[in-house]
Design an enzyme around this catalytic site. Structure first.
Site, PDB file in Angstrom:
ATOM      1  N   ASP A  74       2.336   1.862   3.310  1.00  0.00           N
ATOM      2  CA  ASP A  74       3.513   0.883   4.015  1.00  0.00           C
ATOM      3  C   ASP A  74       4.821   1.418   3.587  1.00  0.00           C
ATOM      4  O   ASP A  74       5.748   1.229   4.613  1.00  0.00           O
ATOM      5  CB  ASP A  74       3.331  -0.364   3.422  1.00  0.00           C
ATOM      6  CG  ASP A  74       1.969  -1.041   3.429  1.00  0.00           C
ATOM      7  OD1 ASP A  74       1.186  -0.624   4.216  1.00  0.00           O
ATOM      8  OD2 ASP A  74       1.744  -1.830   2.529  1.00  0.00           O
ATOM      9  N   ASP A 100      -0.565 -12.451   2.329  1.00  0.00           N
ATOM     10  CA  ASP A 100      -1.306 -11.369   3.250  1.00  0.00           C
ATOM     11  C   ASP A 100      -1.667 -12.018   4.770  1.00  0.00           C
ATOM     12  O   ASP A 100      -2.648 -12.433   5.069  1.00  0.00           O
ATOM     13  CB  ASP A 100      -2.804 -10.979   2.379  1.00  0.00           C
ATOM     14  CG  ASP A 100      -3.273  -9.781   3.165  1.00  0.00           C
ATOM     15  OD1 ASP A 100      -2.635  -9.307   4.195  1.00  0.00           O
ATOM     16  OD2 ASP A 100      -4.039  -9.281   2.660  1.00  0.00           O
ATOM     17  N   ASP A 144      -5.649 -13.521   9.513  1.00  0.00           N
ATOM     18  CA  ASP A 144      -4.474 -13.350   8.432  1.00  0.00           C
ATOM     19  C   ASP A 144      -3.377 -14.260   9.063  1.00  0.00           C
ATOM     20  O   ASP A 144      -2.290 -13.684   9.221  1.00  0.00           O
ATOM     21  CB  ASP A 144      -4.131 -12.015   8.463  1.00  0.00           C
ATOM     22  CG  ASP A 144      -5.025 -11.120   7.758  1.00  0.00           C
ATOM     23  OD1 ASP A 144      -5.761 -11.509   6.969  1.00  0.00           O
ATOM     24  OD2 ASP A 144      -4.990  -9.922   7.802  1.00  0.00           O
ATOM     25  N   HIS A 173     -11.065 -14.287   3.869  1.00  0.00           N
ATOM     26  CA  HIS A 173     -12.145 -13.385   3.308  1.00  0.00           C
ATOM     27  C   HIS A 173     -13.189 -14.356   2.754  1.00  0.00           C
ATOM     28  O   HIS A 173     -14.307 -14.263   3.068  1.00  0.00           O
ATOM     29  CB  HIS A 173     -11.697 -12.312   2.482  1.00  0.00           C
ATOM     30  CG  HIS A 173     -10.859 -11.332   2.821  1.00  0.00           C
ATOM     31  ND1 HIS A 173     -10.403 -10.414   1.868  1.00  0.00           N
ATOM     32  CD2 HIS A 173     -10.097 -11.146   4.032  1.00  0.00           C
ATOM     33  CE1 HIS A 173      -9.718  -9.584   2.596  1.00  0.00           C
ATOM     34  NE2 HIS A 173      -9.445  -9.882   3.695  1.00  0.00           N
ATOM     35  N   HIS A 177       0.605  -1.306   0.251  1.00  0.00           N
ATOM     36  CA  HIS A 177       0.002  -0.191  -0.051  1.00  0.00           C
ATOM     37  C   HIS A 177       0.896   1.076  -0.242  1.00  0.00           C
ATOM     38  O   HIS A 177       2.152   1.201   0.598  1.00  0.00           O
ATOM     39  CB  HIS A 177      -0.669   0.171   1.240  1.00  0.00           C
ATOM     40  CG  HIS A 177      -1.759  -0.962   1.543  1.00  0.00           C
ATOM     41  ND1 HIS A 177      -1.360  -2.005   2.132  1.00  0.00           N
ATOM     42  CD2 HIS A 177      -3.068  -1.226   1.422  1.00  0.00           C
ATOM     43  CE1 HIS A 177      -2.342  -2.922   2.418  1.00  0.00           C
ATOM     44  NE2 HIS A 177      -3.448  -2.432   1.761  1.00  0.00           N
ATOM     45  N   ASP A 227      -4.462 -13.637  -2.117  1.00  0.00           N
ATOM     46  CA  ASP A 227      -3.918 -13.473  -0.845  1.00  0.00           C
ATOM     47  C   ASP A 227      -3.958 -14.495  -0.036  1.00  0.00           C
ATOM     48  O   ASP A 227      -4.922 -15.060   0.364  1.00  0.00           O
ATOM     49  CB  ASP A 227      -4.624 -12.062  -0.307  1.00  0.00           C
ATOM     50  CG  ASP A 227      -4.134 -10.808  -0.784  1.00  0.00           C
ATOM     51  OD1 ASP A 227      -3.103 -10.671  -1.608  1.00  0.00           O
ATOM     52  OD2 ASP A 227      -4.431  -9.718  -0.178  1.00  0.00           O
ATOM     53  N   GLU A 266      -8.671 -13.878  -1.215  1.00  0.00           N
ATOM     54  CA  GLU A 266      -8.033 -14.046  -0.099  1.00  0.00           C
ATOM     55  C   GLU A 266      -8.783 -15.133   0.771  1.00  0.00           C
ATOM     56  O   GLU A 266     -10.154 -15.143   0.939  1.00  0.00           O
ATOM     57  CB  GLU A 266      -7.932 -12.707   0.798  1.00  0.00           C
ATOM     58  CG  GLU A 266      -7.438 -13.055   2.124  1.00  0.00           C
ATOM     59  CD  GLU A 266      -7.093 -11.669   2.719  1.00  0.00           C
ATOM     60  OE1 GLU A 266      -6.731 -10.552   2.054  1.00  0.00           O
ATOM     61  OE2 GLU A 266      -6.835 -11.716   3.945  1.00  0.00           O
TER      62      GLU A 266
HETATM   63  C1  XUL Z   1      -7.592  -6.557   4.596  1.00  0.00           C
HETATM   64  C2  XUL Z   1      -6.573  -7.309   3.120  1.00  0.00           C
HETATM   65  C3  XUL Z   1      -5.811  -5.938   2.810  1.00  0.00           C
HETATM   66  C4  XUL Z   1      -5.697  -6.066   1.060  1.00  0.00           C
HETATM   67  C5  XUL Z   1      -5.052  -4.933   0.722  1.00  0.00           C
HETATM   68  O1  XUL Z   1      -8.335  -7.724   5.024  1.00  0.00           O
HETATM   69  O2  XUL Z   1      -6.749  -8.252   2.902  1.00  0.00           O
HETATM   70  O3  XUL Z   1      -4.557  -5.958   3.248  1.00  0.00           O
HETATM   71  O4  XUL Z   1      -5.237  -7.202   0.863  1.00  0.00           O
HETATM   72  O5  XUL Z   1      -5.555  -3.791   0.855  1.00  0.00           O
HETATM   73 CO    CO Z   2      -5.748  -9.022   1.380  1.00  0.00          CO
END
Ligand code: XUL
Ligand code: CO
Length: 441
Positions: free
Chosen positions: A105, A340, A310, A272, A102, A297, A269
């Site tokens: 970061d 991630d 995570d 998620h 990001h 991710d 992800e």
């Molecule tokens: C948040 C997430 C973020 C994105 C990038 O849950 O996964 O880190 O991957 O903004």
């Molecule tokens: Co992510």
């Protein structure tokens, strides 16, 4: 010569499954060829800059537990520069070929947008030097348009038009630096793009505006010649009660409604997916059948908890089924496996960074190998082919070819009735999967 931050660690190499060396790969053998490509080409592993180099162990109940030697200066820009050196030393030693970041970061926010942008330019120059020195590349860039207090009501979905404008300006800069770094993708994760209560929210306008922001990004990318792939990362909740990019199906409906489907793919992800009550495999499967698998991710959640933990992926069952979908989709192409994932706040030593990445990379490498064998042996493919055989000829083929309607189908059933169903054999298939996970060499 820059300062060496991980002096106790040499390059992490493949030593094979019998190795007892905690700083060696047991399964990830970068040059090993599987289905015509090396493991390195299949996996395209990436380091997440935020979790790996800025996370300090904070949680809602406590502050810093992680004190890094590259964070010691009083000056925020000096820290940012040292972090770049530490990050590239780490990736180089870990044989990680990509990174994701990001904007915030890599460089600390300034007091004004102009100052923030000037800081980004200074850091991007240092990152470029390190990329040239090591050959490490940028998988994707993104914007943090959720952490700062101005984004309290969202960014692209904020009720405040000047905040929408700020988000646009921030994305503009993030696109420029991602292009400058040769980033292969650009990610939209809708941090605060969602709602807390419908009592104060115009969801119609908010979604229209989110689409407008994305269309502007597409237009600007064309204008500056950024040819990376745009990705949306679905997540159902957290930080907001309801995130607009809930899951793959929701994101696809959004893209199609706003005619953005030609410009976006998805970044899936694992944690998620499970927050949306889907498996990781389900989300990848839905991307595959819709031709929108962009990137991954890589992490895992805790099935007992309802939030995003995570964690580094260590569950071979899940990575096998994930790699199975990815291989069937034709691979990650421009995408990659971005960790991630973050170390637990009690795993605060630098060595834990190595152990956790080794665990994640080995778990995916093992999953890749098992998945490839499953596909080569057509374990599930042959079964599915037989299961749906009734659509390859006769009546089923006429349905598939669009040659019959209700009247013809009624006539068929009146004359012939229905044939006997056969077993779905779930338990047999699950036991075959176990056999492949345990026996593949
Ligand atoms: C948040 C997430 C973020 C994105 C990038 O849950 O996964 O880190 O991957 O903004
Ligand atoms: Co992510």
């Amino acid at each position: 010569m820059e300062k060496e931050y991980f002096s106790g660690v040499e390059k992490v190499n493949y030593e094979g499954p019998t190795s007892k060396n905690p700083l060696a790969f047991k399964y990830y053998n970068p040059e090993e060829v599987i289905m015509g490509k090396t493991m390195k080409e299949h996996c395209r592993f990436a380091m997440s800059y935020w979790h790996t180099f800025t996370y300090r162990g904070n949680d809602p109940f406590g502050g810093t537990t992680i004190y890094r030697p590259w964070d010691e200066s009083e000056d925020a820009m000096e820290i940012a520069i040292e972090r770049v050196h530490a990050a590239f030393e780490f990736m180089d030693k870990m044989q990680i070929p990509f990174f994701c970041f990001h904007d915030v970061d890599v460089a600390p926010r300034g007091n004004t947008l102009a100052q923030t942008n000037e800081r980004l330019d200074r850091i991007v120059a240092v990152i470029k030097e390190e990329m040239e020195r090591t050959g490490i590349k940028c998988l994707w860039g993104t914007t943090n348009a959720f952490g700062d207090d101005k984004f309290v009501h969202g960014a692209g979905t904020s009720c405040n038009a000047t905040v929408f404008a700020y988000a646009a300006a921030q994305i503009k800069k993030a696109l420029e630096i991602t292009k400058e770094l040769g980033g292969e993708n650009y990610v939209f994760w809708g941090g605060r793009e969602g709602y807390e209560t419908l009592l104060n929210t115009d969801t119609g306008l908010e979604l229209d505006n989110l689409a407008r922001l994305m269309q502007m990004a597409v237009d600007y990318a064309k204008e500056i010649g950024f040819d990376g792939q745009f990705l949306i990362e679905p997540k159902p909740k957290e930080p907001t009660k309801h995130q607009y990019d809930f899951d793959t199906a929701t994101v696809l409906a959004f893209l199609r409604k706003y005619n953005l489907q030609d410009y976006f793919k998805l970044n899936i992800e694992a944690n998620h997916a499970t927050l949306a009550q889907h498996t990781f495999q389900h989300e990848l499967n839905q991307c595959r059948i819709n031709g929108v698998l962009g990137s991954v991710d890589a992490n895992q959640g805790d099935p007992m908890l309802g939030w995003d933990t995570d964690q580094f992926p260590t569950n071979v069952y899940d990575t096998t089924l994930a790699m199975y979908e990815i291989l069937l989709a034709g691979g990650l192409t421009k995408g990659g496996l971005n960790f991630d994932s973050k170390v637990r706040r009690a795993s605060f030593e630098e060595s834990d960074l190595f152990y956790s990445y080794i665990a994640g990379m080995d778990t995916f490498a093992r999953g890749l190998k098992v998945a490839a064998k499953l596909i080569e042996d057509r374990v599930f493919e042959d079964f599915k082919e037989r299961r749906y055989a009734s659509y390859s000829e006769g009546l089923g083929k006429e349905i598939v070819d669009g040659k019959v309607g209700f009247k013809e189908l009624e006539a068929y059933v009146l004359e012939n009735g229905v044939t006997k169903n056969t077993s779905g054999r779930q338990e047999l298939l699950e036991s075959l999967l176990n056999q492949y996970i345990m026996e593949t060499r």
